[in-house]
Motif scaffolding. Structure first.
Motif, PDB file in Angstrom:
ATOM      1  N   PRO A  42       0.803  -1.228   0.000  1.00 51.47           N
ATOM      2  CA  PRO A  42       0.000   0.000   0.000  1.00 51.47           C
ATOM      3  C   PRO A  42       0.835   1.276   0.000  1.00 51.47           C
ATOM      4  O   PRO A  42       0.337   2.350  -0.320  1.00 51.47           O
ATOM      5  N   LEU A  43       2.122   1.170   0.311  1.00 53.50           N
ATOM      6  CA  LEU A  43       2.991   2.338   0.410  1.00 53.50           C
ATOM      7  C   LEU A  43       3.779   2.619  -0.864  1.00 53.50           C
ATOM      8  O   LEU A  43       4.436   3.655  -0.968  1.00 53.50           O
ATOM      9  N   VAL A  44       3.733   1.699  -1.821  1.00 53.49           N
ATOM     10  CA  VAL A  44       4.482   1.860  -3.069  1.00 53.49           C
ATOM     11  C   VAL A  44       3.665   2.728  -4.015  1.00 53.49           C
ATOM     12  O   VAL A  44       2.510   2.408  -4.314  1.00 53.49           O
ATOM     13  N   PRO A  45       4.260   3.836  -4.503  1.00 53.01           N
ATOM     14  CA  PRO A  45       3.503   4.680  -5.441  1.00 53.01           C
ATOM     15  C   PRO A  45       3.256   3.935  -6.744  1.00 53.01           C
ATOM     16  O   PRO A  45       4.071   3.114  -7.180  1.00 53.01           O
ATOM     17  N   SER A  46       2.140   4.218  -7.360  1.00 50.60           N
ATOM     18  CA  SER A  46       1.840   3.558  -8.637  1.00 50.60           C
ATOM     19  C   SER A  46       2.703   4.156  -9.737  1.00 50.60           C
ATOM     20  O   SER A  46       3.052   5.337  -9.707  1.00 50.60           O
ATOM     21  N   GLY A  47       3.058   3.327 -10.674  1.00 47.87           N
ATOM     22  CA  GLY A  47       3.859   3.781 -11.801  1.00 47.87           C
ATOM     23  C   GLY A  47       2.999   4.494 -12.822  1.00 47.87           C
ATOM     24  O   GLY A  47       1.776   4.557 -12.697  1.00 47.87           O
ATOM     25  N   PRO A  48       3.625   5.046 -13.852  1.00 46.32           N
ATOM     26  CA  PRO A  48       2.858   5.745 -14.877  1.00 46.32           C
ATOM     27  C   PRO A  48       2.001   4.778 -15.683  1.00 46.32           C
ATOM     28  O   PRO A  48       2.356   3.618 -15.876  1.00 46.32           O
ATOM     29  N   ASP A  49       0.868   5.266 -16.145  1.00 40.69           N
ATOM     30  CA  ASP A  49      -0.010   4.493 -16.999  1.00 40.69           C
ATOM     31  C   ASP A  49       0.584   4.480 -18.409  1.00 40.69           C
ATOM     32  O   ASP A  49       0.844   5.550 -18.972  1.00 40.69           O
ATOM     33  N   PRO A  50       0.838   3.311 -18.996  1.00 45.78           N
ATOM     34  CA  PRO A  50       1.436   3.259 -20.329  1.00 45.78           C
ATOM     35  C   PRO A  50       0.646   4.051 -21.366  1.00 45.78           C
ATOM     36  O   PRO A  50       1.225   4.671 -22.257  1.00 45.78           O
ATOM     37  N   MET A  51      -0.677   4.067 -21.268  1.00 46.13           N
ATOM     38  CA  MET A  51      -1.473   4.809 -22.245  1.00 46.13           C
ATOM     39  C   MET A  51      -1.243   6.316 -22.108  1.00 46.13           C
ATOM     40  O   MET A  51      -1.231   7.041 -23.094  1.00 46.13           O
ATOM     41  N   GLU A  52      -1.028   6.810 -20.895  1.00 44.81           N
ATOM     42  CA  GLU A  52      -0.731   8.227 -20.705  1.00 44.81           C
ATOM     43  C   GLU A  52       0.607   8.590 -21.343  1.00 44.81           C
ATOM     44  O   GLU A  52       0.753   9.664 -21.923  1.00 44.81           O
ATOM     45  N   ILE A  53       1.572   7.702 -21.246  1.00 43.38           N
ATOM     46  CA  ILE A  53       2.875   7.940 -21.854  1.00 43.38           C
ATOM     47  C   ILE A  53       2.743   8.003 -23.370  1.00 43.38           C
ATOM     48  O   ILE A  53       3.300   8.885 -24.024  1.00 43.38           O
ATOM     49  N   ILE A  54       1.986   7.076 -23.950  1.00 42.82           N
ATOM     50  CA  ILE A  54       1.786   7.059 -25.401  1.00 42.82           C
ATOM     51  C   ILE A  54       1.064   8.322 -25.858  1.00 42.82           C
ATOM     52  O   ILE A  54       1.453   8.949 -26.852  1.00 42.82           O
ATOM     53  N   GLU A  55       0.029   8.720 -25.133  1.00 42.11           N
ATOM     54  CA  GLU A  55      -0.723   9.920 -25.507  1.00 42.11           C
ATOM     55  C   GLU A  55       0.140  11.174 -25.396  1.00 42.11           C
ATOM     56  O   GLU A  55       0.070  12.059 -26.254  1.00 42.11           O
ATOM     57  N   ALA A  56       0.973  11.269 -24.376  1.00 43.62           N
ATOM     58  CA  ALA A  56       1.862  12.422 -24.229  1.00 43.62           C
ATOM     59  C   ALA A  56       2.865  12.477 -25.380  1.00 43.62           C
ATOM     60  O   ALA A  56       3.147  13.550 -25.923  1.00 43.62           O
ATOM     61  N   ALA A  57       3.394  11.335 -25.781  1.00 36.31           N
ATOM     62  CA  ALA A  57       4.332  11.298 -26.900  1.00 36.31           C
ATOM     63  C   ALA A  57       3.641  11.727 -28.194  1.00 36.31           C
ATOM     64  O   ALA A  57       4.222  12.455 -29.005  1.00 36.31           O
ATOM     65  N   GLU A  58       2.403  11.299 -28.378  1.00 37.26           N
ATOM     66  CA  GLU A  58       1.649  11.690 -29.578  1.00 37.26           C
ATOM     67  C   GLU A  58       1.386  13.200 -29.580  1.00 37.26           C
ATOM     68  O   GLU A  58       1.491  13.853 -30.619  1.00 37.26           O
ATOM     69  N   ARG A  59       1.047  13.775 -28.429  1.00 36.84           N
ATOM     70  CA  ARG A  59       0.845  15.231 -28.346  1.00 36.84           C
ATOM     71  C   ARG A  59       2.126  15.988 -28.683  1.00 36.84           C
ATOM     72  O   ARG A  59       2.090  16.985 -29.407  1.00 36.84           O
ATOM     73  N   ARG A  60       3.273  15.516 -28.191  1.00 34.36           N
ATOM     74  CA  ARG A  60       4.554  16.168 -28.520  1.00 34.36           C
ATOM     75  C   ARG A  60       4.849  16.064 -30.001  1.00 34.36           C
ATOM     76  O   ARG A  60       5.315  17.019 -30.620  1.00 34.36           O
ATOM     77  N   ARG A  61       4.567  14.890 -30.591  1.00 37.40           N
ATOM     78  CA  ARG A  61       4.818  14.715 -32.026  1.00 37.40           C
ATOM     79  C   ARG A  61       3.958  15.670 -32.838  1.00 37.40           C
ATOM     80  O   ARG A  61       4.433  16.318 -33.768  1.00 37.40           O
ATOM     81  N   ARG A  62       2.685  15.780 -32.470  1.00 38.19           N
ATOM     82  CA  ARG A  62       1.782  16.690 -33.189  1.00 38.19           C
ATOM     83  C   ARG A  62       2.220  18.144 -33.048  1.00 38.19           C
ATOM     84  O   ARG A  62       2.133  18.918 -33.988  1.00 38.19           O
TER      85      ARG A  62
END
Length: 67
Positions: A42-62
């Motif tokens: 319960p104390l371990v922070p959750s990692g990034p959502d892979p879909m959020e990473i993909i969407e952020a990369a697509e926004r940068r590309r655009r």
């Protein structure tokens, strides 16, 4: 068959009482799971959502191609 042993990502103890707290995805080859013991999970922070990473990369590309 014995239970698998893994190291807790937070306390670094070796245990067979595990929880998967994250998955690491890779572009080439298989990814891997990140484990924690039940006490630390319960104390371990959750990692990034892979879909959020993909969407952020697509926004940068655009943004680069819109210039």
């Amino acid at each position: 068959m014995p239970k698998p042993l893994r190291m807790c990502v937070r306390c670094q103890r070796i245990t067979d009482d595990l929880v998967i707290v994250s998955e690491v995805h890779t572009n080439s080859g298989p990814g891997w799971n990140v484990y924690a013991c039940w006490r630390c999970a319960p104390l371990v922070p959750s990692g990034p959502d892979p879909m959020e990473i993909i969407e952020a990369a697509e926004r940068r590309r655009r943004a680069r191609t819109d210039r």
